[in-house]
Design an enzyme around this catalytic site. Structure first.
Site, PDB file in Angstrom:
ATOM      1  CE1 TYR A 142      -3.096  -2.949   0.071  1.00 49.29           C
ATOM      2  CE2 TYR A 142      -4.180  -1.917   1.933  1.00 49.29           C
ATOM      3  CZ  TYR A 142      -4.138  -2.900   0.960  1.00 49.29           C
ATOM      4  OH  TYR A 142      -5.155  -3.831   0.892  1.00 49.29           O
ATOM      5  CE  LYS A 191       0.704 -17.842  -1.971  1.00 55.16           C
ATOM      6  NZ  LYS A 191      -0.185 -19.011  -1.846  1.00 55.16           N
ATOM      7  CG  ASP A 223      -2.940 -19.988   0.108  1.00 52.72           C
ATOM      8  OD1 ASP A 223      -2.244 -19.969   1.144  1.00 52.72           O
ATOM      9  OD2 ASP A 223      -2.599 -20.584  -0.929  1.00 52.72           O
ATOM     10  CG  ASP A 247      -7.495  -3.851   3.502  1.00 55.15           C
ATOM     11  OD1 ASP A 247      -8.452  -3.590   4.248  1.00 55.15           O
ATOM     12  OD2 ASP A 247      -7.394  -3.420   2.337  1.00 55.15           O
ATOM     13  CG  ASP A 251     -13.026  -5.963   5.065  1.00 55.75           C
ATOM     14  OD1 ASP A 251     -12.569  -5.271   5.996  1.00 55.75           O
ATOM     15  OD2 ASP A 251     -13.557  -5.474   4.049  1.00 55.75           O
TER      16      ASP A 251
HETATM   17  C1  IPM Z   1      -9.332  -0.280   5.872  1.00 53.05           C
HETATM   18  C2  IPM Z   1      -9.706   0.266   4.519  1.00 53.05           C
HETATM   19  C3  IPM Z   1      -8.570   1.134   4.037  1.00 53.05           C
HETATM   20  C4  IPM Z   1      -7.320   0.277   3.986  1.00 53.05           C
HETATM   21  C5  IPM Z   1      -8.799   1.815   2.690  1.00 53.05           C
HETATM   22  C6  IPM Z   1     -10.082   2.600   2.658  1.00 53.05           C
HETATM   23  C7  IPM Z   1      -7.631   2.686   2.300  1.00 53.05           C
HETATM   24  O1  IPM Z   1     -10.014  -0.764   3.652  1.00 53.05           O
HETATM   25  O2  IPM Z   1      -9.074   0.507   6.792  1.00 53.05           O
HETATM   26  O3  IPM Z   1      -9.299  -1.496   6.003  1.00 53.05           O
HETATM   27  O4  IPM Z   1      -7.118  -0.451   3.034  1.00 53.05           O
HETATM   28  O5  IPM Z   1      -6.550   0.317   4.931  1.00 53.05           O
HETATM   29 MG    MG Z   2     -10.167  -2.650   4.588  1.00 52.13          MG
END
Ligand code: IPM
Ligand code: MG
Length: 364
Positions: A142, A191, A223, A247, A251
């Site tokens: 990133y 990985k 994975d 990231d 989620d």
């Molecule tokens: C998070 C979000 C951010 C990230 C984005 C919006 C830049 O997805 O905080 O997880 O990837 O860190």
């Molecule tokens: Mg995110």
């Protein structure tokens, strides 16, 4: 005590959910005798519209002068067509880097009252789970070199991942320390069968593991980790991983708890100043309609009290109030979706906040 909190409400549902957290902090201040001063500054789309850039220097300065930072969410369709470095999301990466917040703590635990909202089968979650994802936040792909060039097939884009030993060591230490305060199990996700950065990551983690013999350490490929999270989430205590893997996995972990609307996060660096934000986004589709779930932001404020200000009892008080409201059957729309018919009418953001405020009383 007086605490100065920089407040970055941001876009979409950001203002509504942050207002809820501020109301909760204000009430905690009254109960426990603290003063929280809120210093509002613009970030993301809101800042693009008012001053032309997603992260104004003024906002960075305001955060640097504060004791801690509370953030709502940034981004929305209005700014989606802007170039990559002018998008609202860039502000998020920028503020994390400017404040040196390299450690991102993302807890994902199953709230017993929300068991029915988890998409996982009952037998997979009946023992509950309580996972802490430690995501590296200011390095990796990133933040690496990127651009466009002409390649074998014509125009191509590239992003690169680089990790230094120093960066891996400091996130690794944060994760081992976190594991020491919990069940002392740490899984490092990488990985290493493909990526050079992952091989250095793994080698460095192994060196640290020797310094923490009390922690049961293991490696896992990303994975496989994605699969194991839905196959047997209970096996995990603390997970440490790179920026991009963290990231994605955070989620996934949020979904198995029932709703991303519940998950808080803390971003920390070398000082007590941190940045606290819900892990969900700005949800522009429901912005301004009093439909957002404020709980992730309220719980982020609780994390701020615990990690930045050392106010553990106050943080417990907020977390227990949220537990009680959920036990009573109160739900926002996102929580009611998968959880079957809720026992009570569905609440809006302000009504949910009122329920939490009513339940705030010093923890037993
Ligand atoms: C998070 C979000 C951010 C990230 C984005 C919006 C830049 O997805 O905080 O997880 O990837 O860190
Ligand atoms: Mg995110």
């Amino acid at each position: 005590m007086v605490y100065r909190i920089a407040v970055l409400k941001g876009d979409g549902i950001g203002p509504e959910i942050v207002d809820s957290a501020l109301a909760v902090l204000h009430r905690i201040g009254e109960i426990y005798g603290h003063t929280f001063l809120f210093l509002e500054c613009a970030i993301g789309g809101e800042a693009i519209d008012t001053v032309g850039v997603p992260l104004p220097q003024e906002t960075v300065d305001c955060c640097l002068k504060s004791d801690s930072v509370l953030l709502g969410a940034v981004g929305g369709p209005k700014w989606d067509s802007l170039a990559g470095d002018q998008r609202p999301e860039k502000a998020l990466l920028g503020i994390r880097a400017a404040l040196g917040l390299y450690t991102n703590l993302r807890p994902a635990k199953l709230f017993p009252a929300l068991r029915g909202a988890s998409p996982l089968r009952e037998d997979l979650i009946n023992a509950g789970f309580d996972i802490l994802i430690v995501r590296e936040l200011t390095g990796g792909i990133y933040f690496g070199d990127r651009g466009y060039r002409t390649g074998k097939y014509g125009e191509e884009a590239f992003d690169t991942e680089a990790y230094s030993v120093t960066e891996i060591e400091r996130i690794g230490r944060a994760a081992f320390e976190a594991a020491m305060k919990r069940s002392r199990r740490l899984t490092s996700v990488d990985k290493a069968n493909v990526l050079e950065t992952s091989r250095l990551w793994r080698k460095t983690m192994h060196r640290l593991a020797a310094e923490y013999p009390e922690v049961t350490y293991s490696d896992m490929f990303v994975d496989n980790a994605a699969m194991q999270l839905v196959r047997n989430p209970k096996q995990f205590d603390v997970i440490v991983t790179s920026n991009m893997f963290g990231d994605i996995l955070s989620d996934e972990a949020s979904q198995i708890t029932g709703s991303i609307g519940m998950l808080a996060s803390a971003s920390l660096g070398g000082t007590t100043r941190g940045m606290y934000e819900p892990i969900h986004g700005s949800a522009p589709d429901i912005a301004g309609q009093n439909k957002a779930n404020p709980i992730a932001t309220v719980l982020s404020a609780a994390m701020m009290l615990r990690y930045s200000f050392g106010l553990g009892a106050e943080a417990d008080c907020i977390e227990q109030a949220v537990d009680r409201v959920l036990e009573q059957g109160w739900r926002t729309a996102d929580l009611a979706v998968n959880g079957g018919a809720p026992a009570q009418p569905i609440l809006g953001c302000t009504e949910m906040t009122e329920k939490i405020l009513k339940e705030l009383s010093p923890a037993q």
